[in-house]
Motif scaffolding. Structure first.
Motif, PDB file in Angstrom:
ATOM      1  N   ILE A   1       1.054  -1.129  -0.240  1.00 17.31           N
ATOM      2  CA  ILE A   1      -0.225  -0.164   0.418  1.00 17.31           C
ATOM      3  C   ILE A   1       0.956   1.529   0.400  1.00 17.31           C
ATOM      4  CG2 ILE A   1      -1.872   1.001   1.078  1.00 17.31           C
ATOM      5  CD1 ILE A   1      -2.776  -1.416   2.052  1.00 17.31           C
ATOM      6  N   GLN A   2       2.153   1.505   0.540  1.00 12.68           N
ATOM      7  CA  GLN A   2       3.198   2.742   0.556  1.00 12.68           C
ATOM      8  C   GLN A   2       3.286   2.685  -0.423  1.00 12.68           C
ATOM      9  OE1 GLN A   2       5.240   3.213   4.523  1.00 12.68           O
ATOM     10  NE2 GLN A   2       4.425   0.683   4.925  1.00 12.68           N
ATOM     11  N   ASP A   3       4.329   2.039  -1.051  1.00 12.61           N
ATOM     12  CA  ASP A   3       5.231   1.426  -2.335  1.00 12.61           C
ATOM     13  C   ASP A   3       3.966   2.049  -3.108  1.00 12.61           C
ATOM     14  OD1 ASP A   3       6.723   0.951  -0.818  1.00 12.61           O
ATOM     15  OD2 ASP A   3       6.987  -1.444  -1.885  1.00 12.61           O
ATOM     16  N   HIS A   4       2.647   1.478  -3.176  1.00 10.10           N
ATOM     17  CA  HIS A   4       2.007   1.978  -4.513  1.00 10.10           C
ATOM     18  C   HIS A   4       1.544   3.383  -4.339  1.00 10.10           C
ATOM     19  CE1 HIS A   4       2.151  -1.911  -7.250  1.00 10.10           C
ATOM     20  NE2 HIS A   4       2.397  -2.651  -5.673  1.00 10.10           N
ATOM     21  N   ALA A   5       1.194   3.997  -2.908  1.00 13.27           N
ATOM     22  CA  ALA A   5       0.421   4.843  -3.058  1.00 13.27           C
ATOM     23  C   ALA A   5       2.107   6.026  -3.505  1.00 13.27           C
ATOM     24  CB  ALA A   5      -0.070   5.157  -1.770  1.00 13.27           C
ATOM     25  N   SER A   6       3.043   5.680  -3.194  1.00 16.64           N
ATOM     26  CA  SER A   6       4.077   6.467  -3.116  1.00 16.64           C
ATOM     27  C   SER A   6       3.636   7.517  -4.513  1.00 16.64           C
ATOM     28  CB  SER A   6       5.444   6.289  -1.897  1.00 16.64           C
ATOM     29  OG  SER A   6       5.192   5.667  -1.055  1.00 16.64           O
ATOM     30  N   GLY A   7       4.029   5.799  -5.295  1.00 19.14           N
ATOM     31  CA  GLY A   7       4.610   5.870  -6.443  1.00 19.14           C
ATOM     32  C   GLY A   7       3.647   6.671  -7.430  1.00 19.14           C
ATOM     33  N   LEU A   8       2.409   6.318  -6.975  1.00 17.24           N
ATOM     34  CA  LEU A   8       1.280   7.196  -7.312  1.00 17.24           C
ATOM     35  C   LEU A   8       1.148   8.794  -7.178  1.00 17.24           C
ATOM     36  CD1 LEU A   8      -1.182   5.670  -8.798  1.00 17.24           C
ATOM     37  CD2 LEU A   8      -2.303   5.759  -6.529  1.00 17.24           C
ATOM     38  N   LEU A   9       1.105   9.066  -5.772  1.00 13.58           N
ATOM     39  CA  LEU A   9       1.144   9.832  -6.045  1.00 13.58           C
ATOM     40  C   LEU A   9       2.595  11.069  -6.436  1.00 13.58           C
ATOM     41  CD1 LEU A   9       0.818  10.081  -1.968  1.00 13.58           C
ATOM     42  CD2 LEU A   9      -0.661  11.160  -3.574  1.00 13.58           C
ATOM     43  N   ALA A  10       3.698  10.275  -6.650  1.00  8.66           N
ATOM     44  CA  ALA A  10       4.732  10.933  -7.600  1.00  8.66           C
ATOM     45  C   ALA A  10       4.293  11.347  -8.036  1.00  8.66           C
ATOM     46  CB  ALA A  10       6.529  10.307  -7.191  1.00  8.66           C
ATOM     47  N   LYS A  11       4.192  10.379  -9.011  1.00 12.01           N
ATOM     48  CA  LYS A  11       3.477  10.000 -10.582  1.00 12.01           C
ATOM     49  C   LYS A  11       3.040  11.338 -10.951  1.00 12.01           C
ATOM     50  CE  LYS A  11       2.576   6.897 -14.083  1.00 12.01           C
ATOM     51  NZ  LYS A  11       1.000   5.953 -13.999  1.00 12.01           N
ATOM     52  N   TYR A  12       1.290  11.382  -9.901  1.00 16.90           N
ATOM     53  CA  TYR A  12       0.793  12.157 -10.067  1.00 16.90           C
ATOM     54  C   TYR A  12       0.393  13.538 -10.024  1.00 16.90           C
ATOM     55  CZ  TYR A  12      -3.591  14.893  -9.880  1.00 16.90           C
ATOM     56  OH  TYR A  12      -4.496  15.852 -10.296  1.00 16.90           O
ATOM     57  N   ALA A  13       2.177  13.947  -9.057  1.00 20.94           N
ATOM     58  CA  ALA A  13       3.072  15.269  -9.015  1.00 20.94           C
ATOM     59  C   ALA A  13       3.696  15.672 -10.665  1.00 20.94           C
ATOM     60  CB  ALA A  13       3.938  15.253  -8.093  1.00 20.94           C
ATOM     61  N   GLU A  14       4.306  15.183 -10.972  1.00 17.55           N
ATOM     62  CA  GLU A  14       5.075  14.734 -12.039  1.00 17.55           C
ATOM     63  C   GLU A  14       4.049  15.009 -13.053  1.00 17.55           C
ATOM     64  OE1 GLU A  14       7.246  11.719 -13.260  1.00 17.55           O
ATOM     65  OE2 GLU A  14       8.066  11.332 -11.995  1.00 17.55           O
ATOM     66  N   VAL A  15       2.898  15.102 -13.289  1.00 18.70           N
ATOM     67  CA  VAL A  15       2.448  15.033 -14.799  1.00 18.70           C
ATOM     68  C   VAL A  15       1.189  16.366 -14.661  1.00 18.70           C
ATOM     69  CG1 VAL A  15       2.097  13.279 -14.745  1.00 18.70           C
ATOM     70  CG2 VAL A  15       0.243  13.968 -14.353  1.00 18.70           C
ATOM     71  N   THR A  16       1.149  16.587 -13.121  1.00 17.68           N
ATOM     72  CA  THR A  16       0.595  18.418 -12.626  1.00 17.68           C
ATOM     73  C   THR A  16       1.771  19.469 -11.628  1.00 17.68           C
ATOM     74  OG1 THR A  16       0.010  17.662 -11.077  1.00 17.68           O
ATOM     75  CG2 THR A  16      -2.170  17.253 -12.955  1.00 17.68           C
ATOM     76  N   PRO A  17       2.698  19.370 -12.967  1.00 22.55           N
ATOM     77  CA  PRO A  17       4.027  20.149 -12.526  1.00 22.55           C
ATOM     78  C   PRO A  17       3.323  21.539 -11.843  1.00 22.55           C
ATOM     79  CG  PRO A  17       4.551  19.971 -14.593  1.00 22.55           C
ATOM     80  CD  PRO A  17       3.133  18.744 -14.073  1.00 22.55           C
ATOM     81  N   GLN A  18       2.725  22.291 -13.146  1.00 18.99           N
ATOM     82  CA  GLN A  18       1.857  23.329 -13.640  1.00 18.99           C
ATOM     83  C   GLN A  18       1.097  24.137 -11.998  1.00 18.99           C
ATOM     84  OE1 GLN A  18       0.632  21.285 -14.668  1.00 18.99           O
ATOM     85  NE2 GLN A  18      -0.987  20.641 -14.929  1.00 18.99           N
ATOM     86  N   LEU A  19       0.699  22.852 -11.560  1.00 14.18           N
ATOM     87  CA  LEU A  19       0.162  22.506  -9.707  1.00 14.18           C
ATOM     88  C   LEU A  19       0.283  22.973  -8.686  1.00 14.18           C
ATOM     89  CD1 LEU A  19      -2.644  20.592 -11.031  1.00 14.18           C
ATOM     90  CD2 LEU A  19      -2.906  23.648 -11.266  1.00 14.18           C
ATOM     91  N   ASN A  20       2.297  23.087  -8.377  1.00 14.57           N
ATOM     92  CA  ASN A  20       3.189  22.538  -7.709  1.00 14.57           C
ATOM     93  C   ASN A  20       3.396  24.641  -7.451  1.00 14.57           C
ATOM     94  OD1 ASN A  20       2.934  19.949  -6.438  1.00 14.57           O
ATOM     95  ND2 ASN A  20       4.239  19.322  -7.841  1.00 14.57           N
TER      96      ASN A  20
END
Lengths: 510, 510
Positions: free
Chosen positions: A491-510
């Protein structure tokens, strides 16, 4: 299709020594299956139609040896099985198997009696009475549900069957009381919450109660998805004013989405005021109440008219096994009896015996008490409590881990051994979304798919108040510390990967 | 109820090596049971309450060893069992077990999947589709019952469940067609004969059709207890004139009292004229129709809307297993579907798969196809035909023996492997009675009791047109020539003794 001569050499299909030989082979096959179960993807990964492609178009003309058939089970059937007995199975609610249960199924299949009435197999009827009384005692259900008080227990195949039979009992009693013609069926109203198992809706459909007359009362996250007494009272009063007849209230001890527990005492008191039949559906969580520390969830059950729980979920018993108790057995037998000439016998005539055909839908019935008795004896009260406590402890730890991690939210407090969580909407918010619930739902759904696709675990979901949650139902017999540890790591691994990936594809929002 | 410490050493209840050890023990126990089965009285001879006296009042606290439990099965359970698998069992209709079936039950219990929808265990759903298509083919049922024509087969637990589901399907379709409010439920009428299985009455009660609206049309011995087309037509026309709505007709292929076969073709044509749902219940005799020489009994089934038969009677399969086919699967799924969020999945969304929960009452379902598939493969079409033919041949011989003996009357011509006979009323007459039927009934009942009391055989009775008959249902798997020979010897001996005794006590009439 084969002349008579071709067949004359066939062995009797129940010849004891050949039975012995083949059954020993299958015992080893199943023992090996359990030994190897972690090698299979938990949820089957086949495509629709996979089996039709590999099976012949018609039944074989000649007998085939068991060895060939078992090879086909291994090659063709097992890939298409979702392995409910896998220690990585956390979906729906478990149906947890055990050796004791298996032996019971072997014996009842071996005897293959049809215990529709006492005479057709006295042991089947009497053992069912004995085990339902034993469990009544284990659950500390009030004596008013006992055979000694004209109540009693019966084993049905499913909760839906228990719903159907108690609805019919309530329906017939009410229609009789009102001296009503059957046309008044359309006035009868059933109450439940929007968390009640959907089988109740189907049971109403079966017995002729319109979906329009089923009040599925809205629950709220703020009240932990319990049925609200005020909302129930409002619904009843509104129906009474409209000239309708309140019939049946279904309360749940451990709802399917979140294992919520309706407040039995206050709700059943309201029902009593309006002469409503109250059924308590404890399909999942009833088993837990054999542990003193969980018994308080049953407080108020004394106000119910009937109570059911499924040993085939969390009581080491396989499908199908749902125990139902009623306070007044004549409610069931008045509605479900028939007394055909074909089944007349002296024992039934004396009314000294229970004829269970009059407590259920079908005439025929398997000797299900045998497996429940084998489970109770093989593990004892201590063993059954130990299983419950093990799963609860594993769930407690997972809940604590999820709560302590800011990536996750435990959506409702855990009552038993099922944990409902999602990717934290706050975490979604930090990634810049403006609608945190929508994003949390999307990420949680993606996380669930990603975890299930590994084949190492299998979980299912629920949606309440628009919130999508992953349900982790811990209860497979083989599930141990290491499996829940593995799940937590994943759960931790997959969620971290998912959140990191999401942050990457939406950089304009950071 | 035991501290946590006491329990920590318990073995996992599904530990594979302990599973293996215990299951092997039980295989031997059951094989020995079959070896010794003729030593037990066929019908249990215990008194009501016998088991309660020998069992403890509450469940054991601690686990008990399998060896102890099996001793109790031998000592306490077996005496209370009516041995349906005994070769001396000729009661009701048999439910004939087989090794292949047993292995299937072991496998399905071992997997313990819950195949409510395709995803929850694809193999369970697909194998059920495959075996029901295989049997469709074996029975030469019209292709309109096949999945390939939007029909299809499903395995229910009992004929009563098939009645309930087809009644609901018919009910919902008819109410929709009439644009009727649910109040019109009281206008729906169901047709059957007075020989139809009483489960139909119960199924009507379940779905909310009043007993007043079930036309149980009288049959006659002179017409071999078949439903009369004229009588059916008269009943329908009378109901239509009264403003009622004909809904459902149940035809029987092999009635329970005498195995009568309703004339399917002409009756289903009448039903079609009035848009009545026609169900063919072939619970018992359907199995025989896999033999070409019996297939003619099914002529006219093409006019039916649905068809069911019970492999758990005469198809080497144990309870519970009733196959139902419908011509239009949407009739069932329109009436029985629900689509809760909890069970949503991609496979179901595509509509490419069958979700059997929408074809039955309950949500949960056992992997029953496994046992039927094991039976079909273990014995092949030839083996299954051989079993049917063996039993029919035994019944033919017994019928011929009874017919040739002036002490007896074969009351209706035998169609399959069940023989209905009585003490000849002529023989009763020669003893001087003035009411031959009353006396024949008395003597026949006494003969039945006397035969059953030996414990060597077990038969049951039926009453039609006031005539009491002994039914000899030959079909237990272990029944062989020698058992039916023994039965015939016993029938002759007991009847001679009875008639001699009767002549003695009524000398004044000689």
């Amino acid at each position: 299709m084969g002349s008579h001569n071709e067949t004359s050499s066939m062995m009797n299909p129940l010849e004891p020594e050949e039975f012995r030989r083949q059954a020993h082979l299958v015992v080893d096959f199943i023992a090996d299956y359990y030994s190897n179960i972690e090698k299979y993807p938990v949820c089957s990964q086949v495509e629709p139609g996979y089996l039709t492609k590999s099976m012949p178009k018609s039944a074989p003309l000649k007998p085939e040896p068991i060895e060939t058939i078992l090879q086909d089970v291994q090659k063709h059937i097992i890939p298409g099985i979702t392995h409910w007995q896998s220690p990585g199975f956390f979906g729906y609610f478990q149906t947890n198997a055990s050796t004791g249960n298996f032996l019971g199924e072997m014996l009842l299949t071996g005897f293959n009696t049809v215990g529709f009435n006492w005479l057709a197999s006295p042991a089947a009827t009497e053992l069912e009475m004995i085990v339902t009384e034993w469990i009544l005692d284990l659950l500390q259900l009030p004596k008013s549900f006992s055979f000694s008080s004209n109540g009693g227990g019966v084993i049905h195949g499913s909760t839906c069957e228990s719903f159907v039979c108690t609805l019919i009992a309530a329906r017939e009693k009410k229609l009789k009381q009102y001296g009503a013609e059957r046309g008044d069926l359309c006035k009868l109203v059933v109450y439940c919450s929007d968390q009640t198992h959907f089988s109740l809706q189907k049971a109403c459909q079966v017995v002729g109660i319109s979906p329009n007359n089923v009040r599925s009362i809205q629950t709220k996250k703020s009240a932990n998805f319990q049925l609200s007494p005020d909302a129930l009272l409002t619904a009843i009063e509104s129906d009474v004013r409209a000239g309708l007849i309140p019939l049946y209230l279904c309360l749940t001890l451990g709802t399917t989405p979140t294992t919520a527990v309706d407040p039995l005492l206050i709700l059943s008191e309201i029902a009593q005021r309006y002469h409503i039949w109250t059924h308590v559906d404890a399909a999942y969580a009833g088993s837990a109440c054999i542990c003193p520390e969980f018994r308080h969830f049953l407080d108020g059950v004394e106000g119910a008219t009937s109570f059911s729980f499924n040993p085939h979920k969390w009581f080491l018993t396989t499908l199908d096994c749902c125990c139902l108790w009623v306070k007044d057995q004549t409610d069931l037998t008045n509605a479900l009896s028939n007394d055909p000439e074909l089944l007349k016998n002296k024992a039934s005539d004396t009314k000294q015996v229970v004829d269970y055909k009059n407590w259920q839908i079908a005439l025929s019935r398997r000797f299900r008490a045998m497996k429940l008795w084998m489970v109770l004896r093989s593990y004892g009260v201590i063993g059954l409590q130990q299983v419950i406590r093990k799963h609860v402890k594993l769930a407690q730890r997972l809940e604590a881990q999820l709560s302590a991690d800011s990536n996750f939210e435990v959506v409702v407090p855990r009552n038993f051994a099922t944990v409902c969580f999602r990717v934290s909407p706050l975490m979604a918010l930090t990634t810049g979304s403006t609608n945190e619930d929508d994003l949390a739902n999307h990420l949680t759904r993606t996380l669930l798919e990603s975890l299930n696709e590994t084949g190492l675990v299998y979980m299912t979901h629920a949606v309440m108040e628009g919130i999508y949650v992953i349900r982790v139902a811990i209860g497979a017999t083989l599930t141990d510390d290491k499996h829940v540890n593995m799940l937590w790591d994943m759960i931790q691994d997959h969620a971290s990967g998912l959140l990191a990936k999401y942050a990457e594809v939406t950089p304009q929002l950071n």
